[in-house]
Design an enzyme around this catalytic site. Sequence first.
Site, PDB file in Angstrom:
ATOM      1  N   LYS A 111     -26.064 -13.194  -2.720  1.00 13.62           N
ATOM      2  CA  LYS A 111     -26.900 -12.004  -2.565  1.00 13.62           C
ATOM      3  C   LYS A 111     -26.176 -11.091  -1.584  1.00 13.62           C
ATOM      4  CE  LYS A 111     -31.576 -10.379  -2.279  1.00 13.62           C
ATOM      5  NZ  LYS A 111     -31.300  -9.149  -1.551  1.00 13.62           N
ATOM      6  N   ASP A 146       0.815  -1.216   0.000  1.00 16.94           N
ATOM      7  CA  ASP A 146       0.000   0.000   0.000  1.00 16.94           C
ATOM      8  C   ASP A 146       0.849   1.268   0.000  1.00 16.94           C
ATOM      9  OD1 ASP A 146      -2.071  -1.675   0.073  1.00 16.94           O
ATOM     10  OD2 ASP A 146      -2.819  -1.097   2.062  1.00 16.94           O
ATOM     11  N   ALA A 147       1.909   1.239   0.804  1.00 21.19           N
ATOM     12  CA  ALA A 147       2.725   2.449   0.960  1.00 21.19           C
ATOM     13  C   ALA A 147       3.346   2.868  -0.371  1.00 21.19           C
ATOM     14  CB  ALA A 147       3.808   2.215   1.995  1.00 21.19           C
TER      15      ALA A 147
HETATM   16  S1  IVH Z   1     -30.169  -9.300  -9.450  1.00 16.33           S
HETATM   17  C1  IVH Z   1     -33.430  -8.485 -12.209  1.00 16.33           C
HETATM   18  N1  IVH Z   1     -28.161 -10.308  -8.125  1.00 16.33           N
HETATM   19  O1  IVH Z   1     -30.972  -7.621  -4.209  1.00 16.33           O
HETATM   20  C2  IVH Z   1     -32.730  -8.838 -10.979  1.00 16.33           C
HETATM   21  N2  IVH Z   1     -29.503  -8.643  -7.055  1.00 16.33           N
HETATM   22  O2  IVH Z   1     -34.151  -7.573  -4.574  1.00 16.33           O
HETATM   23  C3  IVH Z   1     -32.084  -7.687 -10.337  1.00 16.33           C
HETATM   24  N3  IVH Z   1     -28.725  -8.040  -4.812  1.00 16.33           N
HETATM   25  O3  IVH Z   1     -31.788  -4.446  -5.316  1.00 16.33           O
HETATM   26  C4  IVH Z   1     -31.268  -7.982  -9.156  1.00 16.33           C
HETATM   27  N4  IVH Z   1     -27.007  -9.398  -4.767  1.00 16.33           N
HETATM   28  O4  IVH Z   1     -29.468  -4.761  -4.455  1.00 16.33           O
HETATM   29  C5  IVH Z   1     -29.192  -9.443  -8.102  1.00 16.33           C
HETATM   30  N5  IVH Z   1     -26.322 -11.274  -7.076  1.00 16.33           N
HETATM   31  C6  IVH Z   1     -27.341 -10.401  -7.057  1.00 16.33           C
HETATM   32  C7  IVH Z   1     -27.614  -9.567  -5.950  1.00 16.33           C
HETATM   33  C8  IVH Z   1     -28.708  -8.714  -5.986  1.00 16.33           C
HETATM   34  C9  IVH Z   1     -27.684  -8.479  -4.091  1.00 16.33           C
HETATM   35  C10 IVH Z   1     -29.724  -7.049  -4.329  1.00 16.33           C
HETATM   36  C11 IVH Z   1     -29.859  -5.853  -5.225  1.00 16.33           C
HETATM   37  C12 IVH Z   1     -31.315  -5.728  -5.555  1.00 16.33           C
HETATM   38  C13 IVH Z   1     -31.965  -6.697  -4.606  1.00 16.33           C
HETATM   39  C14 IVH Z   1     -33.042  -7.449  -5.348  1.00 16.33           C
END
Ligand code: IVH
Length: 686
Positions: free
Chosen positions: A130, A47-48
């Site tokens: 997710k 980093d440095a």
């Molecule tokens: S796809 C058409 N993939 O979950 C599909 N969403 O309720 C659009 N999210 O607002 C979303 N990880 O913020 C998708 N691997 C992922 C995700 C993801 C997190 C969140 C995203 C979205 C919400 C969907």
Amino acid sequence: MGQQDLFGGPSPAPDPGDFPARSDWLRRELNRHAHAYYVLDQPTIPDAEYDLLFRELQQLEEAHPELQTPDSPTGRVGGAPLPEFAQVRHDVPMLSINNGFADDDIRAFDRRVREGLESLHDIDYACELKFDGLAINLRYVDGVLQQAATRGDGSTGEDVTANIRTVRSIPLRLQTATPPALIDVRGEVLMFKADFARLNQRQRDAGQKEFANPRNAAAGSLRQLDPRITAQRSLRFFAYGIGRLDGAPLPASHSALLEWYRALGVPVCAERSVVRGADGLLAFFADVGVRRPGLPYDIDGVVYKVDRIDQQRTLGFVSRAPRFALAHKFPAEEATTTVQDIVVQIGRTGAVTPVARLAPVSVGGVTVTNATLHNEDEVRRKDIRIGDSVIVRRAGDVIPEVVANVPERRPADAREFVMPVACPVCGSPIVRPEEEAVARCSGGWLQCAAQRKGGLLHFVSRRAMDIEGLGEQLVDQLVERGLVATPADFYKLGLVTLAELDRMAQKSAQNVLAALQQSKATTLARFIYALGIRHVGESTAKSLAGHFGKLDALLAASEEQMLEVDDIGPVVARSILGFLADPLNRELIEQLRAAGIHWEESEPGPRVTHLAGKTFVLTGTLPTLRRDEAQAMIEAAGGKVAGSVSKKTSYVVAGEEAGSKLAKAEELGVPVVDEAGLMKLLESPE
Ligand code: IVH
């Protein structure tokens, strides 16, 4: 061609006096290192050194503004504050996604997909995590980042371009000579757990309010009107979708889209795979569930998407969610409830822990009625009062804790917690030495039943003597009825006594006796750990057992000899000697030996195995081994596992998302191996 080539390898540094060539070179070098760090997970410089190059470029551009370019990494430090965020209309709406929880929900989703596609075959699904962050749309025009917008209500979001430019893992220019005319890259902005912990430490040090969780911290950082603050907040980004695309063909599958992103230098999470059918989905979910605690970021489930884009099109959308995708969520790890009381619990060392009594609430699939508040200072800092609404978290096996209060819901009659002056169990004074965070009951093991119970429960616990069936309720009864005062008393219990206790019968009493009998064959390390000597955790107990080999050698050791043991410093040495100097403890040890507890004694000194003398540091997520498994294997071969990299480190074992430890290893020239490399080392002498 690999994407590394697009950024080129290191190029010779031009003369510092040749400003145009020098600034060009600095930009290329900085972008190359940032890409290696954030996208390839293979840091190239410490980093440095990065900071030095960065400052040089900053100074050059300040002195010669005509050398500035739109994709310069210096643009990432954040410009002047904005009066407010401008609104951005999404060309393609940012949708939400339907949720499922139970296996049946997943099978029903797969059935609907097959019916919708009139398919007789199993479907290929792209599975990903997710992420628990914020959805964002990144618009690149002719390959250059032009605008970043939050999801907002799905149709209209907020323009957070100035803030997003400070996120180092987001490329300011796509890595290709032939970018699409316009592409909306969609994904999640999030904060890694370690960065979150550092941020909260900084907030604490500055006397400012802490964030309840990484998601809130990421949201708060991204929606900062002053981008200079965002720049200090270590946000990350993973791409998982696409909006509008002009001037390039859409890849044929979701998995191919993600591969394309990676080639363009856009970070994509490595934890993803394409599986077949509902069984494949459930297997992915189970696998991620196991590895979740070891991931460097928070997730709240996984997401399944039909992989083929033509099939996605056929399936289409219902209201605001696609038919081709499903979020399989973990039970929520956080919930809101009210604090009915704050009481104190006395631990085995006398430590007094404030505990919130809660209105029952389900967290992570378990009903929670108590949550720890850690210590008096934490209660003050988080400002938790009796009557407050609070956020409670329970992650995996971790003890539930009160994370934060919900200030707007504080009732007028909320009461502050007062640390009692006397132990509620034995009445001895509670003392808190200056400079220490922890208050303690001064009663000690003999006077305080709570400490006795705590010590006894530690003795029987899984990682100590591992006596199954001796749980909290049974130990409570045994102590309360005066049947057990020291661990040696466990081994004097008879069938009749046990069977007469509440909630016990002939059969359960027999089981406890059998478990006690079984526990007698143990290891020296477990025995030492079970004694509950202050500052002697599992790994110190292992070091002591390995070093002295025999219990009598440990009992006879001087302070000097104690200090020869790896990882043992003066504080720990004195604690052990103090414990062993107490005649009651000596007697306990003799009684336990007399009861038949035994182990194989070895010759003093570490076992001579081929990794003896080698120190390993583990970093990142390994593909198959959990961290504790890898550690156990290394130790079994005579090696040691340390927490940080130094010149003395023999090997760094690096997995996915390895970070600063890997960089440090490279800086110091410490050899780096992956899981396969580790297995080789474990197998045979080098
Ligand atoms: S796809 C058409 N993939 O979950 C599909 N969403 O309720 C659009 N999210 O607002 C979303 N990880 O913020 C998708 N691997 C992922 C995700 C993801 C997190 C969140 C995203 C979205 C919400 C969907």
